[in-house]
Each structure stands twice: as structure tokens, then as C-alpha cells.
Design a protein around this motif. Structure first.
Motif, PDB file in Angstrom:
ATOM      1  N   ALA A 182     -11.206  10.717 -16.092  1.00  9.55           N
ATOM      2  CA  ALA A 182     -10.772  11.865 -16.875  1.00  9.55           C
ATOM      3  C   ALA A 182      -9.808  12.775 -16.114  1.00  9.55           C
ATOM      4  CB  ALA A 182     -11.981  12.674 -17.321  1.00  9.55           C
ATOM      5  N   ALA A 183      -9.790  12.682 -14.776  1.00  8.53           N
ATOM      6  CA  ALA A 183      -8.944  13.562 -13.969  1.00  8.53           C
ATOM      7  C   ALA A 183      -8.775  12.941 -12.587  1.00  8.53           C
ATOM      8  CB  ALA A 183      -9.588  14.945 -13.854  1.00  8.53           C
ATOM      9  N   ASP A 184      -7.829  13.481 -11.820  1.00 15.32           N
ATOM     10  CA  ASP A 184      -7.643  13.004 -10.449  1.00 15.32           C
ATOM     11  C   ASP A 184      -8.791  13.496  -9.588  1.00 15.32           C
ATOM     12  OD1 ASP A 184      -5.260  11.697 -10.966  1.00 15.32           O
ATOM     13  OD2 ASP A 184      -4.044  13.490 -10.567  1.00 15.32           O
ATOM     14  N   GLY A 185      -9.413  12.586  -8.858  1.00 13.02           N
ATOM     15  CA  GLY A 185     -10.508  12.944  -7.975  1.00 13.02           C
ATOM     16  C   GLY A 185     -11.734  12.089  -8.231  1.00 13.02           C
ATOM     17  N   ILE A 186     -12.861  12.603  -7.804  1.00  9.62           N
ATOM     18  CA  ILE A 186     -14.124  11.862  -7.864  1.00  9.62           C
ATOM     19  C   ILE A 186     -14.984  12.365  -9.014  1.00  9.62           C
ATOM     20  CG2 ILE A 186     -16.265  11.350  -6.609  1.00  9.62           C
ATOM     21  CD1 ILE A 186     -13.828   9.982  -5.439  1.00  9.62           C
ATOM     22  N   GLY A 187     -15.451  11.424  -9.840  1.00 12.05           N
ATOM     23  CA  GLY A 187     -16.426  11.723 -10.873  1.00 12.05           C
ATOM     24  C   GLY A 187     -17.821  11.479 -10.324  1.00 12.05           C
ATOM     25  N   LYS A 188     -18.781  12.201 -10.816  1.00 10.34           N
ATOM     26  CA  LYS A 188     -20.153  12.094 -10.326  1.00 10.34           C
ATOM     27  C   LYS A 188     -21.092  11.809 -11.493  1.00 10.34           C
ATOM     28  CE  LYS A 188     -18.960  15.214  -6.654  1.00 10.34           C
ATOM     29  NZ  LYS A 188     -18.919  16.606  -6.226  1.00 10.34           N
ATOM     30  N   LEU A 189     -22.028  10.904 -11.255  1.00  8.16           N
ATOM     31  CA  LEU A 189     -23.014  10.533 -12.262  1.00  8.16           C
ATOM     32  C   LEU A 189     -24.398  10.913 -11.753  1.00  8.16           C
ATOM     33  CD1 LEU A 189     -23.693   9.098 -14.959  1.00  8.16           C
ATOM     34  CD2 LEU A 189     -23.893   6.990 -13.637  1.00  8.16           C
ATOM     35  N   TYR A 190     -25.062  11.814 -12.472  1.00  3.44           N
ATOM     36  CA  TYR A 190     -26.414  12.252 -12.145  1.00  3.44           C
ATOM     37  C   TYR A 190     -27.348  11.633 -13.176  1.00  3.44           C
ATOM     38  CZ  TYR A 190     -23.917  15.859  -9.515  1.00  3.44           C
ATOM     39  OH  TYR A 190     -23.084  16.523  -8.646  1.00  3.44           O
ATOM     40  N   THR A 191     -28.275  10.812 -12.726  1.00  2.75           N
ATOM     41  CA  THR A 191     -29.206  10.151 -13.628  1.00  2.75           C
ATOM     42  C   THR A 191     -30.594  10.776 -13.478  1.00  2.75           C
ATOM     43  OG1 THR A 191     -27.962   8.094 -13.477  1.00  2.75           O
ATOM     44  CG2 THR A 191     -30.211   7.948 -14.324  1.00  2.75           C
ATOM     45  N   TYR A 192     -31.113  11.276 -14.590  1.00  2.00           N
ATOM     46  CA  TYR A 192     -32.471  11.818 -14.654  1.00  2.00           C
ATOM     47  C   TYR A 192     -33.315  10.818 -15.440  1.00  2.00           C
ATOM     48  CZ  TYR A 192     -30.268  15.966 -12.831  1.00  2.00           C
ATOM     49  OH  TYR A 192     -29.567  16.833 -12.027  1.00  2.00           O
ATOM     50  N   ASN A 193     -34.595  11.054 -15.562  1.00  7.74           N
ATOM     51  CA  ASN A 193     -35.477  10.088 -16.219  1.00  7.74           C
ATOM     52  C   ASN A 193     -35.027   9.727 -17.630  1.00  7.74           C
ATOM     53  OD1 ASN A 193     -37.227   9.752 -14.066  1.00  7.74           O
ATOM     54  ND2 ASN A 193     -38.539  11.446 -14.702  1.00  7.74           N
ATOM     55  N   ASP A 194     -34.589  10.691 -18.414  1.00  2.93           N
ATOM     56  CA  ASP A 194     -34.331  10.454 -19.829  1.00  2.93           C
ATOM     57  C   ASP A 194     -32.874  10.627 -20.255  1.00  2.93           C
ATOM     58  OD1 ASP A 194     -37.089   9.973 -20.514  1.00  2.93           O
ATOM     59  OD2 ASP A 194     -37.394  12.098 -20.081  1.00  2.93           O
ATOM     60  N   PHE A 195     -32.034  11.078 -19.352  1.00  2.00           N
ATOM     61  CA  PHE A 195     -30.625  11.296 -19.679  1.00  2.00           C
ATOM     62  C   PHE A 195     -29.792  11.257 -18.406  1.00  2.00           C
ATOM     63  CE2 PHE A 195     -32.513  15.408 -18.921  1.00  2.00           C
ATOM     64  CZ  PHE A 195     -31.573  16.094 -18.171  1.00  2.00           C
ATOM     65  N   GLU A 196     -28.479  11.184 -18.602  1.00  2.00           N
ATOM     66  CA  GLU A 196     -27.579  11.239 -17.457  1.00  2.00           C
ATOM     67  C   GLU A 196     -26.423  12.177 -17.768  1.00  2.00           C
ATOM     68  OE1 GLU A 196     -24.977   7.205 -17.861  1.00  2.00           O
ATOM     69  OE2 GLU A 196     -27.042   6.944 -17.177  1.00  2.00           O
ATOM     70  N   ILE A 197     -25.830  12.711 -16.711  1.00  2.00           N
ATOM     71  CA  ILE A 197     -24.700  13.623 -16.810  1.00  2.00           C
ATOM     72  C   ILE A 197     -23.571  13.068 -15.966  1.00  2.00           C
ATOM     73  CG2 ILE A 197     -23.852  15.938 -16.278  1.00  2.00           C
ATOM     74  CD1 ILE A 197     -26.774  16.922 -16.602  1.00  2.00           C
ATOM     75  N   GLN A 198     -22.397  12.907 -16.575  1.00  2.00           N
ATOM     76  CA  GLN A 198     -21.191  12.473 -15.859  1.00  2.00           C
ATOM     77  C   GLN A 198     -20.272  13.678 -15.734  1.00  2.00           C
ATOM     78  OE1 GLN A 198     -20.082   9.142 -14.825  1.00  2.00           O
ATOM     79  NE2 GLN A 198     -18.539  10.358 -13.788  1.00  2.00           N
ATOM     80  N   THR A 199     -19.678  13.880 -14.549  1.00  2.00           N
ATOM     81  CA  THR A 199     -18.765  14.994 -14.342  1.00  2.00           C
ATOM     82  C   THR A 199     -17.361  14.495 -14.032  1.00  2.00           C
ATOM     83  OG1 THR A 199     -19.104  15.194 -11.955  1.00  2.00           O
ATOM     84  CG2 THR A 199     -20.659  16.387 -13.390  1.00  2.00           C
ATOM     85  N   TYR A 200     -16.405  15.403 -14.116  1.00  3.88           N
ATOM     86  CA  TYR A 200     -15.033  15.130 -13.686  1.00  3.88           C
ATOM     87  C   TYR A 200     -14.533  16.345 -12.904  1.00  3.88           C
ATOM     88  CZ  TYR A 200     -13.434  18.019 -17.662  1.00  3.88           C
ATOM     89  OH  TYR A 200     -13.205  19.034 -18.548  1.00  3.88           O
ATOM     90  N   PRO A 201     -13.627  16.117 -11.944  1.00  7.62           N
ATOM     91  CA  PRO A 201     -13.144  17.222 -11.120  1.00  7.62           C
ATOM     92  C   PRO A 201     -12.130  18.077 -11.876  1.00  7.62           C
ATOM     93  CG  PRO A 201     -12.081  15.180 -10.474  1.00  7.62           C
ATOM     94  CD  PRO A 201     -13.097  14.829 -11.528  1.00  7.62           C
ATOM     95  N   ASP A 202     -12.167  19.389 -11.621  1.00  5.73           N
ATOM     96  CA  ASP A 202     -11.202  20.328 -12.171  1.00  5.73           C
ATOM     97  C   ASP A 202     -11.007  21.420 -11.129  1.00  5.73           C
ATOM     98  OD1 ASP A 202      -9.493  21.459 -14.198  1.00  5.73           O
ATOM     99  OD2 ASP A 202     -11.079  22.934 -14.580  1.00  5.73           O
ATOM    100  N   GLY A 203     -10.001  21.247 -10.291  1.00  7.68           N
ATOM    101  CA  GLY A 203      -9.793  22.187  -9.191  1.00  7.68           C
ATOM    102  C   GLY A 203     -10.947  22.082  -8.208  1.00  7.68           C
ATOM    103  N   ASP A 204     -11.579  23.209  -7.925  1.00  7.64           N
ATOM    104  CA  ASP A 204     -12.700  23.208  -6.974  1.00  7.64           C
ATOM    105  C   ASP A 204     -14.059  23.076  -7.661  1.00  7.64           C
ATOM    106  OD1 ASP A 204     -12.649  25.704  -8.139  1.00  7.64           O
ATOM    107  OD2 ASP A 204     -12.953  26.812  -6.260  1.00  7.64           O
TER     108      ASP A 204
END
Length: 178
Positions: free
Chosen positions: A84-106
């Protein structure tokens, strides 16, 4: 032969006991320790769809840091180049759901939230045990529909119900960047 029949009987008994756990409810609650957690969706301050878990609002395109801090240690964590953007995306997996992030500045912003089990639900009571008819009854006709997916859009946020045949296999809160 007797062992095969016994094994089949045990498998059937386990399947029936699991099916008995899926009662109907407008809210799905997850019991962890002494705390009861409720998951739901509501509208974010921008008017889009927001997933809420244990009183933590999780809206796409918002700063992920306070959300991750409130949710605590994920079951797993993974980094990869962001689509979605330049940089590193992060995937946080919890027991019942997950959250994906994208970098935006800092900051890291939330790209999507994926509901993975029927232990969590939208505020309208839709979870992975829900049918296509249940979703339409709760949300009305979808904004768009493609093979295997029903999409609802509200102020830039997409709420996507993904099917494998007639089975609902995931619910996603998506950013327009996804």
C-alpha cells in the motif's frame, strides 16, 4: 473393524460437541481469563465502518500504535514490504482477528482488520457462522458483489464478506488503499 467404528464414533461425538457451542447471539463474547470481551463494528469518527474489540476501536487509516498497545502482545507478528505504500507493512495476528498496517511517514496506519473466527462479530451480529441472507438482513443490499465476496462501502471504508461457496470464511474492514 471395531477400532474403526470406535474412532468414527469419537469423531462424530467431537463434531456434535463443537456444533453445540455455536448458539445464536447478537454479540459474540470471548472469555479469556476473568475478562469477557465483546467484538462489534460501528461507525468511526469519519463515518466509515469500525471494528471494536474489548472497547478498543480499530478503524482503517488510523494510527496503529495506540490500538496495538491497548490490544497487547499479538499471537504472532510479521513484517514484509508494504503493497500500500513505500516501506514495511506489519501483520499482527491475535486469536480471532489480524491487523495489517502500512507505513505513512513516521506512523503505521491500519490497512485492514480481518476477522478469522466466529468468536468475534460485527455490531450487527454477523460472524463467520452467518449466512448471505443474515448479512443482507443486517446491512441491506451490498454496494458491490463479485463471485465469493459481498462489499459494503461507507465513507471510504469497505466491509467485505468473503465466501467459499455458501460458507462465510472471513470478514474484512478494508482501507481504500487495500
Amino acid at each position: 473393524m471395531k477400532n474403526k467404528i470406535l474412532a468414527l464414533g469419537l469423531v462424530c461425538a467431537m463434531a456434535l460437541s463443537l456444533a453445540a457451542c455455536g448458539g445464536e447471539s447478537s454479540d459474540t463474547k470471548v472469555i479469556e481469563g476473568n475478562a469477557t470481551q465483546t467484538a462489534s463494528s460501528s461507525e468511526s469518527s469519519s463515518g466509515g465502518y469500525t471494528f471494536t474489540y474489548d472497547s478498543t476501536n480499530i478503524a482503517v487509516d488510523t494510527d496503529a500504535a495506540p490500538v496495538i498497545e491497548k490490544l497487547g502482545e499479538p499471537k504472532s507478528y510479521f513484517e514484509s514490504p508494504s503493497c500500500a505504500a513505500d516501506g514495511i507493512g506489519k501483520l499482527y495476528t491475535y486469536n480471532d482477528f489480524e491487523i495489517q498496517t502500512y507505513p505513512d511517514g513516521d506512523k503505521d496506519l491500519i490497512l485492514y482488520v480481518l476477522l478469522r473466527t466466529d468468536n468475534v462479530a460485527t455490531a450487527e451480529g454477523i460472524d463467520l457462522s452467518s449466512s448471505r441472507d443474515d448479512i443482507i438482513a443486517a446491512y441491506g443490499e451490498p454496494t458491490s458483489e463479485a463471485t465469493g465476496a459481498m462489499t459494503y462501502e461507507k465513507n471510504g471504508t469497505k466491509l467485505v464478506f468473503i465466501f467459499d461457496g455458501d460458507s462465510l470464511i472471513s470478514i474484512e474492514y478494508d482501507s481504500p488503499k487495500n
